[in-house]
Design an enzyme around this catalytic site. Structure first.
Site, PDB file in Angstrom:
ATOM      1  N   ASN A 165       0.799  -1.238   0.000  1.00 60.44           N
ATOM      2  CA  ASN A 165       0.000   0.000   0.000  1.00 60.44           C
ATOM      3  C   ASN A 165       0.831   1.287   0.000  1.00 60.44           C
ATOM      4  O   ASN A 165       0.389   2.302  -0.521  1.00 60.44           O
ATOM      5  CB  ASN A 165      -1.042  -0.011   1.126  1.00 60.44           C
ATOM      6  CG  ASN A 165      -0.435  -0.150   2.494  1.00 60.44           C
ATOM      7  OD1 ASN A 165       0.721  -0.528   2.637  1.00 60.44           O
ATOM      8  ND2 ASN A 165      -1.210   0.175   3.504  1.00 60.44           N
ATOM      9  N   ARG A 173      11.339   3.408   5.508  1.00 60.46           N
ATOM     10  CA  ARG A 173      11.135   3.437   6.958  1.00 60.46           C
ATOM     11  C   ARG A 173      11.887   2.298   7.649  1.00 60.46           C
ATOM     12  O   ARG A 173      12.134   2.346   8.842  1.00 60.46           O
ATOM     13  CB  ARG A 173       9.620   3.318   7.222  1.00 60.46           C
ATOM     14  CG  ARG A 173       9.160   3.913   8.492  1.00 60.46           C
ATOM     15  CD  ARG A 173       7.668   4.136   8.470  1.00 60.46           C
ATOM     16  NE  ARG A 173       6.912   2.927   8.763  1.00 60.46           N
ATOM     17  CZ  ARG A 173       5.588   2.926   8.975  1.00 60.46           C
ATOM     18  NH1 ARG A 173       4.892   4.050   8.901  1.00 60.46           N
ATOM     19  NH2 ARG A 173       4.962   1.817   9.234  1.00 60.46           N
ATOM     20  N   PRO A 189       9.823  -6.925  -1.047  1.00 56.93           N
ATOM     21  CA  PRO A 189       8.606  -6.122  -1.214  1.00 56.93           C
ATOM     22  C   PRO A 189       7.419  -7.024  -1.545  1.00 56.93           C
ATOM     23  O   PRO A 189       7.597  -8.195  -1.890  1.00 56.93           O
ATOM     24  CB  PRO A 189       8.943  -5.229  -2.407  1.00 56.93           C
ATOM     25  CG  PRO A 189       9.959  -6.002  -3.198  1.00 56.93           C
ATOM     26  CD  PRO A 189      10.736  -6.837  -2.195  1.00 56.93           C
ATOM     27  N   ALA A 190       6.212  -6.468  -1.448  1.00 56.39           N
ATOM     28  CA  ALA A 190       5.014  -7.227  -1.832  1.00 56.39           C
ATOM     29  C   ALA A 190       5.081  -7.566  -3.321  1.00 56.39           C
ATOM     30  O   ALA A 190       5.554  -6.758  -4.126  1.00 56.39           O
ATOM     31  CB  ALA A 190       3.774  -6.394  -1.535  1.00 56.39           C
ATOM     32  N   GLU A 264       4.671  -4.100  12.358  1.00 56.55           N
ATOM     33  CA  GLU A 264       3.718  -3.014  12.074  1.00 56.55           C
ATOM     34  C   GLU A 264       2.532  -3.666  11.395  1.00 56.55           C
ATOM     35  O   GLU A 264       2.605  -4.006  10.210  1.00 56.55           O
ATOM     36  CB  GLU A 264       4.360  -1.975  11.152  1.00 56.55           C
ATOM     37  CG  GLU A 264       5.569  -1.266  11.738  1.00 56.55           C
ATOM     38  CD  GLU A 264       5.201  -0.258  12.820  1.00 56.55           C
ATOM     39  OE1 GLU A 264       4.013   0.038  13.007  1.00 56.55           O
ATOM     40  OE2 GLU A 264       6.129   0.216  13.496  1.00 56.55           O
ATOM     41  N   LEU A 265       1.450  -3.881  12.136  1.00 58.58           N
ATOM     42  CA  LEU A 265       0.368  -4.738  11.628  1.00 58.58           C
ATOM     43  C   LEU A 265      -0.900  -3.937  11.326  1.00 58.58           C
ATOM     44  O   LEU A 265      -0.845  -2.733  11.124  1.00 58.58           O
ATOM     45  CB  LEU A 265       0.133  -5.866  12.629  1.00 58.58           C
ATOM     46  CG  LEU A 265       1.417  -6.640  13.012  1.00 58.58           C
ATOM     47  CD1 LEU A 265       1.132  -7.711  14.047  1.00 58.58           C
ATOM     48  CD2 LEU A 265       2.100  -7.235  11.796  1.00 58.58           C
ATOM     49  N   CYS A 298      -3.059   1.489   6.837  1.00 62.98           N
ATOM     50  CA  CYS A 298      -3.252   0.924   8.171  1.00 62.98           C
ATOM     51  C   CYS A 298      -3.778   1.995   9.108  1.00 62.98           C
ATOM     52  O   CYS A 298      -4.438   1.701  10.097  1.00 62.98           O
ATOM     53  CB  CYS A 298      -1.941   0.358   8.681  1.00 62.98           C
ATOM     54  SG  CYS A 298      -0.614   1.560   8.617  1.00 62.98           S
ATOM     55  N   GLU A 395     -10.744  -4.673   9.189  1.00 67.67           N
ATOM     56  CA  GLU A 395     -10.091  -3.558   8.513  1.00 67.67           C
ATOM     57  C   GLU A 395     -10.744  -3.432   7.129  1.00 67.67           C
ATOM     58  O   GLU A 395     -10.738  -4.400   6.366  1.00 67.67           O
ATOM     59  CB  GLU A 395      -8.609  -3.935   8.386  1.00 67.67           C
ATOM     60  CG  GLU A 395      -7.696  -2.788   8.295  1.00 67.67           C
ATOM     61  CD  GLU A 395      -6.231  -3.237   8.253  1.00 67.67           C
ATOM     62  OE1 GLU A 395      -5.934  -4.435   8.133  1.00 67.67           O
ATOM     63  OE2 GLU A 395      -5.384  -2.348   8.325  1.00 67.67           O
ATOM     64  N   SER A 455       1.219  10.794  10.120  1.00 65.99           N
ATOM     65  CA  SER A 455       2.521  10.197   9.790  1.00 65.99           C
ATOM     66  C   SER A 455       3.601  11.261   9.623  1.00 65.99           C
ATOM     67  O   SER A 455       3.388  12.277   8.965  1.00 65.99           O
ATOM     68  CB  SER A 455       2.417   9.384   8.501  1.00 65.99           C
ATOM     69  OG  SER A 455       1.454   8.382   8.664  1.00 65.99           O
ATOM     70  N   GLU A 472       8.647   2.710  14.348  1.00 64.42           N
ATOM     71  CA  GLU A 472       9.472   3.099  13.195  1.00 64.42           C
ATOM     72  C   GLU A 472       9.463   4.617  13.099  1.00 64.42           C
ATOM     73  O   GLU A 472       8.422   5.249  13.245  1.00 64.42           O
ATOM     74  CB  GLU A 472       8.910   2.480  11.915  1.00 64.42           C
ATOM     75  CG  GLU A 472       9.088   0.969  11.900  1.00 64.42           C
ATOM     76  CD  GLU A 472       8.759   0.332  10.562  1.00 64.42           C
ATOM     77  OE1 GLU A 472       7.792   0.765   9.911  1.00 64.42           O
ATOM     78  OE2 GLU A 472       9.480  -0.600  10.162  1.00 64.42           O
TER      79      GLU A 472
HETATM   80  P1  NAP Z   1       0.056  -9.053   3.867  1.00 63.31           P
HETATM   81  O1  NAP Z   1      -0.793  -9.912   3.032  1.00 63.31           O
HETATM   82  O2  NAP Z   1       0.250  -9.416   5.284  1.00 63.31           O
HETATM   83  O3  NAP Z   1       1.467  -8.952   3.116  1.00 63.31           O
HETATM   84  C1  NAP Z   1       2.499  -8.143   3.588  1.00 63.31           C
HETATM   85  C2  NAP Z   1       3.814  -8.689   3.111  1.00 63.31           C
HETATM   86  O4  NAP Z   1       4.004  -9.983   3.682  1.00 63.31           O
HETATM   87  C3  NAP Z   1       3.924  -8.868   1.614  1.00 63.31           C
HETATM   88  O5  NAP Z   1       5.241  -8.598   1.225  1.00 63.31           O
HETATM   89  C4  NAP Z   1       3.597 -10.340   1.448  1.00 63.31           C
HETATM   90  O6  NAP Z   1       4.150 -10.898   0.273  1.00 63.31           O
HETATM   91  C5  NAP Z   1       4.278 -10.914   2.664  1.00 63.31           C
HETATM   92  N1  NAP Z   1       3.766 -12.218   3.081  1.00 63.31           N
HETATM   93  C6  NAP Z   1       2.508 -12.705   2.996  1.00 63.31           C
HETATM   94  N2  NAP Z   1       2.467 -13.945   3.518  1.00 63.31           N
HETATM   95  C7  NAP Z   1       3.726 -14.238   3.941  1.00 63.31           C
HETATM   96  C8  NAP Z   1       4.335 -15.375   4.557  1.00 63.31           C
HETATM   97  N3  NAP Z   1       3.625 -16.468   4.854  1.00 63.31           N
HETATM   98  N4  NAP Z   1       5.653 -15.324   4.835  1.00 63.31           N
HETATM   99  C9  NAP Z   1       6.377 -14.237   4.547  1.00 63.31           C
HETATM  100  N5  NAP Z   1       5.867 -13.139   3.951  1.00 63.31           N
HETATM  101  C10 NAP Z   1       4.547 -13.134   3.664  1.00 63.31           C
HETATM  102  O7  NAP Z   1      -0.473  -7.550   3.886  1.00 63.31           O
HETATM  103  P2  NAP Z   1      -0.811  -6.621   2.646  1.00 63.31           P
HETATM  104  O8  NAP Z   1      -2.140  -7.018   2.139  1.00 63.31           O
HETATM  105  O9  NAP Z   1       0.330  -6.548   1.697  1.00 63.31           O
HETATM  106  O10 NAP Z   1      -0.866  -5.193   3.349  1.00 63.31           O
HETATM  107  C11 NAP Z   1      -1.971  -4.732   3.994  1.00 63.31           C
HETATM  108  C12 NAP Z   1      -1.841  -4.901   5.497  1.00 63.31           C
HETATM  109  O11 NAP Z   1      -0.676  -4.225   5.958  1.00 63.31           O
HETATM  110  C13 NAP Z   1      -2.991  -4.268   6.248  1.00 63.31           C
HETATM  111  O12 NAP Z   1      -3.403  -5.109   7.291  1.00 63.31           O
HETATM  112  C14 NAP Z   1      -2.374  -2.977   6.803  1.00 63.31           C
HETATM  113  O13 NAP Z   1      -3.019  -2.488   7.939  1.00 63.31           O
HETATM  114  C15 NAP Z   1      -0.989  -3.416   7.072  1.00 63.31           C
HETATM  115  N6  NAP Z   1      -0.092  -2.256   7.139  1.00 63.31           N
HETATM  116  C16 NAP Z   1       0.386  -1.885   8.357  1.00 63.31           C
HETATM  117  C17 NAP Z   1       1.201  -0.766   8.461  1.00 63.31           C
HETATM  118  C18 NAP Z   1       1.724  -0.338   9.791  1.00 63.31           C
HETATM  119  O14 NAP Z   1       2.683   0.410   9.817  1.00 63.31           O
HETATM  120  N7  NAP Z   1       1.165  -0.789  10.915  1.00 63.31           N
HETATM  121  C19 NAP Z   1       1.538  -0.034   7.318  1.00 63.31           C
HETATM  122  C20 NAP Z   1       1.026  -0.441   6.091  1.00 63.31           C
HETATM  123  C21 NAP Z   1       0.220  -1.561   6.021  1.00 63.31           C
HETATM  124  P3  NAP Z   1       3.241 -11.170  -1.014  1.00 63.31           P
HETATM  125  O15 NAP Z   1       2.840  -9.865  -1.522  1.00 63.31           O
HETATM  126  O16 NAP Z   1       4.127 -11.875  -1.931  1.00 63.31           O
HETATM  127  O17 NAP Z   1       2.081 -11.984  -0.526  1.00 63.31           O
END
Ligand code: NAP
Length: 492
Positions: A165, A173, A189-190, A264-265, A298, A395, A455, A472
């Site tokens: 995102n 960061r 990265p994603a 950071e979840l 987030c 969310e 932020s 962070e």
């Molecule tokens: P996500 O599905 O958890 O993925 C985040 C990252 O983790 C991606 O690089 C993803 O890779 C990787 N990943 C997924 N499954 C994994 C596994 N089993 N082992 C290792 N890596 C794995 O989250 P998202 O959909 O990309 O992002 C949205 C979420 O991030 C929301 O919940 C948001 O609130 C949170 N977020 C939090 C913050 C904060 O600072 N608190 C900031 C931004 C976003 P792939 O893309 O290859 O699946």
């Protein structure tokens, strides 16, 4: 609500041709046979095909990071600082390119991508300044029998995982404080938005980051690439930004080698508007806190908890603003709402709105996917959302503003804290004492008091409860990458 048409794309093709497509390991760009396609969410078109790392590539990246860890830790802080500062300067020169790249792969409007270049770039500048301010303590033991030295040391090789995102800011960061502290890194990265990180790695190379200090793995199989890294005792730290369920799994996997972890979840931010709020400011704050990044942040306000005496007026005003939004491809002039990241996100927004309406909420505007190419969902306002609706628990990660009326302060606090998340809260009130009570009572790591965007690179970003551990940015950010050593020496 207007819907724009598409624009010519020559400039975009020129930029994409400059973005590396390989893995970056030990200072070399390596192509793999298998590739991943990266899509433009506003059209569904393929933007680029990039390398797809295997478990063996992950180990190679760790080998590279380990090989130069000691040299990087021994590099003068001023040198590390100068490299980060150079990276900041290069980022300013290329801000238009980074902004366009993010808009292409993630979809947000260009003006917002520009904002992310500013925000993301600031971590490079901030931590270039912090690199030379890593300090310790020296003192005499209370008994007078010894001298006590407390010193800070780099944690060691780090693995950084970022979400889609905020493709630039989530990378800077983590990378900037790690490098400032003297740690080497592997970043993953994603898979939906890897191009910004790849282009950033190229910039870091130009800024003078030595080979092996920053390594990039792009992969379609995150868990297969992550497992060997977390299993390897040479890795010393995991920093993850993403969803809570994935974070929970990674914490479990990190237990084996007792890794330092920063998490950071997810969030489920309450946005509380009291009856004494300045309503103009609250509406401005609401629009920013909800619709920035098309609601995919987030920190996005998830639940608008509004005093019953002003809930109708608040709903009317935000609806007026939302119906004036312009939906389209983020590259187009004047667009305020881009696409969601993929079909799943559109489906999820639709299901949450349908569930809330079925349980008694009133739909004021929006409420369905946009009938055009790409993955667009209408900016939506619903009010009188009932307890038990899924939208209050999950969310949303989309452009849906959901209003829940309340009647007294205790009720507002109870509603705001009624979630397992605790990242950020927003409060609008002109009563100073009430504002201070909210700082004490709301269970979140951050708060916007009469503001909708919080932020800042100079602030400690992070959550409590299931929104994560660690911070962070700010003075705290570099400590996530340092370990404290205490040494006792004789008094004489
Ligand atoms: P996500 O599905 O958890 O993925 C985040 C990252 O983790 C991606 O690089 C993803 O890779 C990787 N990943 C997924 N499954 C994994 C596994 N089993 N082992 C290792 N890596 C794995 O989250 P998202 O959909 O990309 O992002 C949205 C979420 O991030 C929301 O919940 C948001 O609130 C949170 N977020 C939090 C913050 C904060 O600072 N608190 C900031 C931004 C976003 P792939 O893309 O290859 O699946």
């Amino acid at each position: 609500m207007t819907i724009q048409t598409d624009l010519p794309r020559t400039k975009q093709a020129e930029l994409l041709a400059k973005v590396p497509t390989g893995l970056f390991i030990g200072g070399e760009w390596r192509q793999t046979e298998k590739t991943i396609d990266v899509f433009d969410p506003s059209t569904g078109a393929v933007l680029a095909s990039i390398s797809d790392a295997s478990a063996a590539d992950a180990t190679a990246a760790l080998d590279a990071a380990v090989a130069v860890q000691d040299d990087w830790a021994a590099t003068a802080p001023r040198t590390r600082s100068n490299i980060l500062r150079k990276a900041f300067d290069l980022m300013q020169e290329r801000r238009d390119e980074f902004a366009l790249l993010m808009t292409l792969e993630m979809g947000k409007p260009l003006a917002e991508s520009n904002g992310e270049v500013t925000y993301g770039g600031e971590f490079l500048r901030w931590f270039s300044e912090e690199a030379v301010r890593i300090t310790g303590r020296y003192g005499t033991s209370p008994e007078g029998t010894g001298r006590m030295i407390v010193s800070q040391h780099p944690v060691g090789p780090c693995y950084l995982i970022t979400p889609w995102n905020f493709p630039l800011a989530m990378a800077t960061r983590k990378i900037a404080p790690a490098l400032a502290a003297g740690c080497t890194v592997i970043i993953k990265p994603a898979s939906l938005t890897p191009l910004t990180t790849l282009y950033f790695a190229k910039l870091l190379e130009e800024a003078g980051v030595p080979a092996g200090v920053v390594n990039v793995l792009t992969t379609s199989s995150s868990s297969a690439v992550t497992e060997p890294l977390l299993d390897d005792p040479r890795l010393r730290k995991l920093s993850f930004t993403g969803s809570t369920p994935v974070g929970q799994k990674l914490i479990q996997q990190s237990a084996k080698n007792v890794l330092r972890t920063s998490m950071e979840l997810g969030g489920n931010a309450p946005f509380v508007v009291f009856e004494d709020a300045n309503l103009d400011a609250a509406v401005d704050g609401a629009i920013a806190a909800k619709f920035r990044n098309i609601g995919q942040a987030c920190t996005a306000a998830n639940r608008f908890i509004v005093h019953a005496s002003i809930a109708d007026e608040f709903a009317r005003r935000v609806t007026d603003r939302v119906t004036a939004f312009s939906i389209g491809r983020g590259t187009e002039e004047g667009v305020t709402i881009g696409p969601l990241i993929d079909d799943r996100a559109v489906k999820k927004a639709g299901e949450l709105v349908d569930d809330a309406v079925a349980k008694g909420a009133t739909l004021l505007t929006g409420g369905k996917a946009v009938d055009r190419e790409g993955t667009f969902y209408e900016p939506t306002v619903i009010t009188d959302v009932r307890q038990g609706s899924n939208i209050l628990r999950e969310e949303i990660f989309g452009p849906v503003l959901a209003i829940v009326p309340f009647t007294d302060e205790a009720d507002a606090i109870r509603l705001a804290n009624d979630t397992e998340y605790g990242l950020v809260s927003y409060v609008f009130t002109q009563d100073l004492a009430r504002g201070q009570r909210m700082i004490d009572k709301l269970q979140t790591g951050m708060m916007g008091l009469n503001v909708g965007v919080i932020s800042n690179a100079a602030a400690p970003f992070g959550g409590v409860k299931q929104s994560g551990v660690g911070r962070e940015g700010g003075l705290e950010g570099i400590h996530e990458y340092l370990s404290t050593k205490y040494t006792m020496t004789p008094a004489t």
